[in-house]
Design a protein around this motif. Sequence first.
Motif, PDB file in Angstrom:
ATOM      1  N   SER A  28      -6.521   9.832   0.293  1.00 43.73           N
ATOM      2  CA  SER A  28      -5.390  10.323  -0.499  1.00 43.73           C
ATOM      3  C   SER A  28      -5.643  11.657  -1.164  1.00 43.73           C
ATOM      4  O   SER A  28      -4.724  12.467  -1.325  1.00 43.73           O
ATOM      5  CB  SER A  28      -5.014   9.280  -1.561  1.00 43.73           C
ATOM      6  N   GLY A  72      -8.918   4.399  -3.054  1.00 44.56           N
ATOM      7  CA  GLY A  72      -8.076   3.476  -2.311  1.00 44.56           C
ATOM      8  C   GLY A  72      -7.650   2.275  -3.141  1.00 44.56           C
ATOM      9  O   GLY A  72      -7.131   2.412  -4.258  1.00 44.56           O
ATOM     10  N   GLU A 108      -6.660  -0.619   5.630  1.00 43.16           N
ATOM     11  CA  GLU A 108      -6.344   0.067   4.378  1.00 43.16           C
ATOM     12  C   GLU A 108      -7.197   1.314   4.162  1.00 43.16           C
ATOM     13  O   GLU A 108      -7.005   2.042   3.183  1.00 43.16           O
ATOM     14  CB  GLU A 108      -6.548  -0.904   3.206  1.00 43.16           C
ATOM     15  N   VAL A 157       0.474   9.475   3.364  1.00 45.09           N
ATOM     16  CA  VAL A 157      -0.343   8.262   3.382  1.00 45.09           C
ATOM     17  C   VAL A 157       0.515   7.084   3.830  1.00 45.09           C
ATOM     18  O   VAL A 157       0.103   6.280   4.684  1.00 45.09           O
ATOM     19  CB  VAL A 157      -0.968   7.997   1.996  1.00 45.09           C
ATOM     20  N   LEU A 171       0.824  -1.202   0.000  1.00 40.86           N
ATOM     21  CA  LEU A 171       0.000   0.000   0.000  1.00 40.86           C
ATOM     22  C   LEU A 171       0.863   1.259   0.000  1.00 40.86           C
ATOM     23  O   LEU A 171       0.545   2.247  -0.677  1.00 40.86           O
ATOM     24  CB  LEU A 171      -0.928   0.005   1.213  1.00 40.86           C
ATOM     25  N   THR A 185      -6.058   4.845   2.959  1.00 38.50           N
ATOM     26  CA  THR A 185      -5.731   5.147   1.565  1.00 38.50           C
ATOM     27  C   THR A 185      -6.845   5.915   0.869  1.00 38.50           C
ATOM     28  O   THR A 185      -6.600   6.612  -0.115  1.00 38.50           O
ATOM     29  CB  THR A 185      -5.444   3.862   0.766  1.00 38.50           C
ATOM     30  N   SER A 191       0.786   4.122  -2.776  1.00 39.09           N
ATOM     31  CA  SER A 191       0.390   5.474  -2.383  1.00 39.09           C
ATOM     32  C   SER A 191       1.363   6.532  -2.884  1.00 39.09           C
ATOM     33  O   SER A 191       1.011   7.714  -2.949  1.00 39.09           O
ATOM     34  CB  SER A 191       0.271   5.559  -0.858  1.00 39.09           C
TER      35      SER A 191
END
Length: 487
Positions: free
Chosen positions: A244, A95, A238, A254, A83, A241, A87
């Motif tokens: 963002s 996400g 998660e 992030v 992740l 995310t 990101s």
Amino acid sequence: MSQSPLSSPRKRDDDAASSSVSGATLQRNSLSWRHVTLLSLAGCGPAASIALNLQFMGQFAGLSLVFAFVMVWPALLLFMNSLAEFSRHVHSAGGLYAYNLRTWGAKFGFVYGWTFMGAYMVLASAGFAVFGGWLSEWLDSQFGIGVPWWLLTLVALAVVTALSALGIAESMRTSLVLVAISVLTILALAIWIIFTGGDSGGSGFSGKPLVPAGASSLGWAGIGLAMTYGVLSHAGIEEGTTLSEEVKNPAKNVKRGLWSVAIVLPAFYIFVSYALVHGYGIAKIDAFGQDPAPLQTVALHYWGEVGLGIVVVAAIISILGFSQAGFIAGTRVLFTLGRDHVLPKWAGRSSARQTPANASIAMGVICVVLGIPLGLIVGPFNVWGYFGFLVGIFFLVSYIVTNIALIVFARREGFFRPIRHGLLPGLAALIFIYPLYSSLWPIPPGEYAILPWVYVGWVLLGVLLMLITMKRRPEVLDRMLSDENKW
């Protein structure tokens, strides 16, 4: 290209609306890495996971339920690497949906977005139903106040929907309070057990919960099933995310927020579950797995009636917290899918406050439709048993696919490093495959046997919708990857 004077006013209006939706934005630069950590932490609902999942983990793995948490931790750290790497390159409110869309293309992204949306819908719906059930029972037992659980669920959903429509800052402040109170309460109970010596009477603590030898008669298969609920306890990690588009310097912050929660949260689960197993008594582990509320049993034993009330309130608060966090993340996935025209364009329009107000309303309605009818049929507490197992399957598949996606994405985009973008995500996918396999084979007993087919049916429905969209609105799939605003 200029608009043809021969095109109809309706066509021009549709084009304008399409442009408006595809350019919809959220509040830029309004959040920090701490908000990413908070949403991911709240999304997991640490205290709620302890209250709701340990019983099932004890049924399957016996003493080794703690070992199941230990096994999940490396996979979570490896997953955070995936992740964090994504990101740095993809900044979207979608996400994991956005990561897989960019990697696999519009057709796969369409179906993935559909299933990912389904995961958050089920997670939030089950959470709000169980919140209503717990609060209703507590009010009745402590104060003799009889309030239907479904009414409490509706009130909670109305408040959370309003907060989500008003803005992320208001929702995050609420989540901060809920998470802090619940986590500190459960942690205090665990520390109290450790200092008092647990049920062993002060004779020391055993290492049995930390090794596979403590498993029930199911052995490694039981550990695998317990790992499913271990992953479920981290489901939502998660969710950070999905912020963002609203975080300052998302390429840096992030990642920082995700790593923070990935290090702290698994350690919390291991420490607390170890303390509770000893607090209940190693010799009584069979009863632990059959106890519908082992956390409450331990709290009553060590802190009495007053302490039990404090722990129950903390669990209720945490359930509301993770339900709200799942609602926030699910709303942003709905918003992104609406902006992509996978869902009706109305869902992808932001309000004057640059909030996903329409998607918030849609998410609230979905939670009512999914959670309350099932709760009325099987009871609000059983909703989590069924929906929780289903959510575990949803997220395990999503996590496996996303780890593999990083390998493909990094190679295609030219930043591939053999260890960081090859070995580590590959190992994460392999670890997650084991609890998924254990959940599906041998076939789970009773009603649980139906749930994997519910997941398959949802995926097939997504494939069908994608094929219909390709035929009737092929421009939608083209637009999914062409809108640079969301990257």
